[in-house]
Design a protein around this motif. Structure first.
Motif, PDB file in Angstrom:
ATOM      1  N   ARG A 107      44.870  33.457  45.258  1.00 17.41           N
ATOM      2  CA  ARG A 107      45.277  34.099  46.504  1.00 17.41           C
ATOM      3  C   ARG A 107      44.331  33.782  47.657  1.00 17.41           C
ATOM      4  O   ARG A 107      44.756  33.600  48.777  1.00 17.41           O
ATOM      5  CB  ARG A 107      45.359  35.608  46.301  1.00 17.41           C
ATOM      6  CG  ARG A 107      46.538  36.000  45.431  1.00 17.41           C
ATOM      7  CD  ARG A 107      46.468  37.459  45.119  1.00 17.41           C
ATOM      8  NE  ARG A 107      45.368  37.686  44.178  1.00 17.41           N
ATOM      9  CZ  ARG A 107      45.364  38.608  43.244  1.00 17.41           C
ATOM     10  NH1 ARG A 107      46.376  39.437  43.143  1.00 17.41           N
ATOM     11  NH2 ARG A 107      44.367  38.748  42.419  1.00 17.41           N
ATOM     12  N   GLN A 116      38.157  35.398  41.468  1.00 14.69           N
ATOM     13  CA  GLN A 116      39.372  36.178  41.206  1.00 14.69           C
ATOM     14  C   GLN A 116      39.354  36.718  39.779  1.00 14.69           C
ATOM     15  O   GLN A 116      39.675  37.889  39.545  1.00 14.69           O
ATOM     16  CB  GLN A 116      40.597  35.289  41.434  1.00 14.69           C
ATOM     17  CG  GLN A 116      41.917  36.000  41.316  1.00 14.69           C
ATOM     18  CD  GLN A 116      43.066  35.104  41.738  1.00 14.69           C
ATOM     19  OE1 GLN A 116      43.006  34.486  42.802  1.00 14.69           O
ATOM     20  NE2 GLN A 116      44.082  35.024  40.913  1.00 14.69           N
ATOM     21  N   GLU A 120      39.130  40.688  38.375  1.00 16.91           N
ATOM     22  CA  GLU A 120      40.057  41.258  37.386  1.00 16.91           C
ATOM     23  C   GLU A 120      39.305  41.876  36.213  1.00 16.91           C
ATOM     24  O   GLU A 120      39.661  42.954  35.729  1.00 16.91           O
ATOM     25  CB  GLU A 120      41.013  40.173  36.898  1.00 16.91           C
ATOM     26  CG  GLU A 120      42.031  39.759  37.943  1.00 16.91           C
ATOM     27  CD  GLU A 120      42.848  38.541  37.526  1.00 16.91           C
ATOM     28  OE1 GLU A 120      42.803  38.163  36.340  1.00 16.91           O
ATOM     29  OE2 GLU A 120      43.525  37.969  38.402  1.00 16.91           O
ATOM     30  N   SER A 123      37.725  45.082  37.380  1.00 13.66           N
ATOM     31  CA  SER A 123      38.741  46.126  37.588  1.00 13.66           C
ATOM     32  C   SER A 123      39.105  46.820  36.290  1.00 13.66           C
ATOM     33  O   SER A 123      39.497  47.993  36.292  1.00 13.66           O
ATOM     34  CB  SER A 123      39.999  45.516  38.203  1.00 13.66           C
ATOM     35  OG  SER A 123      39.722  44.977  39.457  1.00 13.66           O
ATOM     36  N   ARG A 164      39.047  44.621  48.239  1.00 15.59           N
ATOM     37  CA  ARG A 164      40.043  45.663  47.992  1.00 15.59           C
ATOM     38  C   ARG A 164      41.417  45.034  47.722  1.00 15.59           C
ATOM     39  O   ARG A 164      42.123  45.426  46.791  1.00 15.59           O
ATOM     40  CB  ARG A 164      40.131  46.624  49.189  1.00 15.59           C
ATOM     41  CG  ARG A 164      41.138  47.750  48.993  1.00 15.59           C
ATOM     42  CD  ARG A 164      41.136  48.784  50.103  1.00 15.59           C
ATOM     43  NE  ARG A 164      41.104  48.242  51.451  1.00 15.59           N
ATOM     44  CZ  ARG A 164      40.020  48.233  52.246  1.00 15.59           C
ATOM     45  NH1 ARG A 164      38.887  48.760  51.825  1.00 15.59           N
ATOM     46  NH2 ARG A 164      40.080  47.719  53.457  1.00 15.59           N
ATOM     47  N   THR A 165      41.781  44.016  48.507  1.00 19.21           N
ATOM     48  CA  THR A 165      43.069  43.338  48.322  1.00 19.21           C
ATOM     49  C   THR A 165      43.131  42.636  46.976  1.00 19.21           C
ATOM     50  O   THR A 165      44.121  42.759  46.249  1.00 19.21           O
ATOM     51  CB  THR A 165      43.285  42.301  49.450  1.00 19.21           C
ATOM     52  OG1 THR A 165      43.197  42.972  50.698  1.00 19.21           O
ATOM     53  CG2 THR A 165      44.631  41.636  49.316  1.00 19.21           C
ATOM     54  N   MET A 166      42.072  41.921  46.636  1.00 16.30           N
ATOM     55  CA  MET A 166      42.078  41.139  45.390  1.00 16.30           C
ATOM     56  C   MET A 166      42.016  42.026  44.148  1.00 16.30           C
ATOM     57  O   MET A 166      42.464  41.633  43.079  1.00 16.30           O
ATOM     58  CB  MET A 166      40.910  40.146  45.382  1.00 16.30           C
ATOM     59  CG  MET A 166      41.067  39.041  46.428  1.00 16.30           C
ATOM     60  SD  MET A 166      39.620  37.990  46.577  1.00 16.30           S
ATOM     61  CE  MET A 166      39.758  37.007  45.089  1.00 16.30           C
ATOM     62  N   SER A 167      41.460  43.235  44.297  1.00 16.35           N
ATOM     63  CA  SER A 167      41.375  44.154  43.149  1.00 16.35           C
ATOM     64  C   SER A 167      42.531  45.147  43.131  1.00 16.35           C
ATOM     65  O   SER A 167      42.516  46.095  42.336  1.00 16.35           O
ATOM     66  CB  SER A 167      40.049  44.911  43.183  1.00 16.35           C
ATOM     67  OG  SER A 167      40.004  45.800  44.290  1.00 16.35           O
ATOM     68  N   HIS A 168      43.523  44.964  44.002  1.00 23.92           N
ATOM     69  CA  HIS A 168      44.683  45.859  44.096  1.00 23.92           C
ATOM     70  C   HIS A 168      44.253  47.300  44.344  1.00 23.92           C
ATOM     71  O   HIS A 168      44.774  48.245  43.743  1.00 23.92           O
ATOM     72  CB  HIS A 168      45.543  45.780  42.825  1.00 23.92           C
ATOM     73  CG  HIS A 168      45.978  44.384  42.495  1.00 23.92           C
ATOM     74  ND1 HIS A 168      46.888  43.687  43.247  1.00 23.92           N
ATOM     75  CD2 HIS A 168      45.595  43.540  41.494  1.00 23.92           C
ATOM     76  CE1 HIS A 168      47.069  42.483  42.732  1.00 23.92           C
ATOM     77  NE2 HIS A 168      46.296  42.368  41.671  1.00 23.92           N
ATOM     78  N   GLY A 169      43.262  47.463  45.229  1.00 19.57           N
ATOM     79  CA  GLY A 169      42.807  48.796  45.623  1.00 19.57           C
ATOM     80  C   GLY A 169      41.811  49.432  44.682  1.00 19.57           C
ATOM     81  O   GLY A 169      41.417  50.580  44.892  1.00 19.57           O
ATOM     82  N   GLN A 170      41.368  48.736  43.643  1.00 22.39           N
ATOM     83  CA  GLN A 170      40.409  49.304  42.682  1.00 22.39           C
ATOM     84  C   GLN A 170      39.039  49.530  43.319  1.00 22.39           C
ATOM     85  O   GLN A 170      38.353  50.490  42.991  1.00 22.39           O
ATOM     86  CB  GLN A 170      40.265  48.368  41.472  1.00 22.39           C
ATOM     87  CG  GLN A 170      41.499  48.242  40.617  1.00 22.39           C
ATOM     88  CD  GLN A 170      41.672  49.449  39.716  1.00 22.39           C
ATOM     89  OE1 GLN A 170      40.698  50.038  39.262  1.00 22.39           O
ATOM     90  NE2 GLN A 170      42.906  49.829  39.488  1.00 22.39           N
ATOM     91  N   ASN A 172      37.054  50.122  46.724  1.00 17.79           N
ATOM     92  CA  ASN A 172      37.232  50.507  48.111  1.00 17.79           C
ATOM     93  C   ASN A 172      35.889  50.989  48.649  1.00 17.79           C
ATOM     94  O   ASN A 172      35.604  52.183  48.668  1.00 17.79           O
ATOM     95  CB  ASN A 172      38.297  51.597  48.210  1.00 17.79           C
ATOM     96  CG  ASN A 172      38.778  51.799  49.629  1.00 17.79           C
ATOM     97  OD1 ASN A 172      38.389  51.055  50.522  1.00 17.79           O
ATOM     98  ND2 ASN A 172      39.592  52.816  49.825  1.00 17.79           N
TER      99      ASN A 172
END
Length: 197
Positions: A107, A116, A120, A123, A164-170, A172
């Motif tokens: 991404r 990336q 993950e 997260s 924040r975007t790459m961790s899907h909000g995890q 912050n």
């Protein structure tokens, strides 16, 4: 008339220079096998003088030099040596192609696939100090990578938004509370100045 290098035969291994190649060419013309073998050993010693070994296995280093001698002689040098030389067949054919297709979509290409994947992994960890410390290490690394692309500077806000975007909000983090390291681009070394006489 001067003889220019571009008029001479192309060097097979240019790092050894024209003198070593001339020695190899001369060695090929020697008819007596014993004398040719002595000449080949002398050439290998000269190669060792040009490129002394920097640690590692002495036997492997000597084998490499003998292989280079065989390559420079176009595999025509017939001498007694302590190793089995590389065969010309090993240079035939192309290597297997490298698979460059990525099943995963990257991404943020400037961070790379490994960042990336690290995000993950982080997260999926249990929330706590260890997870937050890993996320901060990743964020600092992301900032270094971003500075390689953007030398003018990178705001912590942007890095935290990307994290924040790459961790899907995890993850912050508040940039007003948490700060990343300040990195500076390494200065480009200046050329040597000529001394005035």
């Amino acid at each position: 008339m001067l003889t220019y290098n571009n008029h001479l035969k192309k060097l097979v291994l240019p790092e050894y220079g024209r003198n070593i190649q001339n020695m190899v060419d001369h060695c090929l013309t020697i008819e007596d096998r014993e004398e040719r073998t002595r000449c080949a050993h002398t050439i290998v010693r000269a190669m060792m003088t040009l490129f002394p070994q920097q640690g590692g296995d002495q036997q492997e280093y000597r084998r490499k030099l003998w292989d280079h001698l065989a390559i420079m002689s176009d595999f025509r040098l017939d001498v007694d040596i302590p190793f089995e030389l590389v065969r010309p067949e090993s240079f035939e054919g192309a290597p297997d192609p490298v698979d460059l297709s990525h099943p995963e979509v990257i991404r943020h290409r400037h961070y790379g696939l490994l960042v990336q994947q690290l995000i993950e992994i982080a997260s999926q960890m249990e929330p706590g100090e260890e997870r937050d410390a890993l996320a901060m290490l990743i964020a600092n690394h992301m900032k270094k990578l971003m500075l390689a692309v953007n030398r003018d500077g990178v705001e912590d806000v942007r890095i935290f938004n990307d994290l924040r975007t790459m961790s899907h909000g995890q993850f912050n983090f508040d940039p007003d509370v948490v700060h990343l390291h300040e990195f500076k681009a390494a200065p480009v070394p200046a050329g040597k100045k000529k001394k005035k006489k």
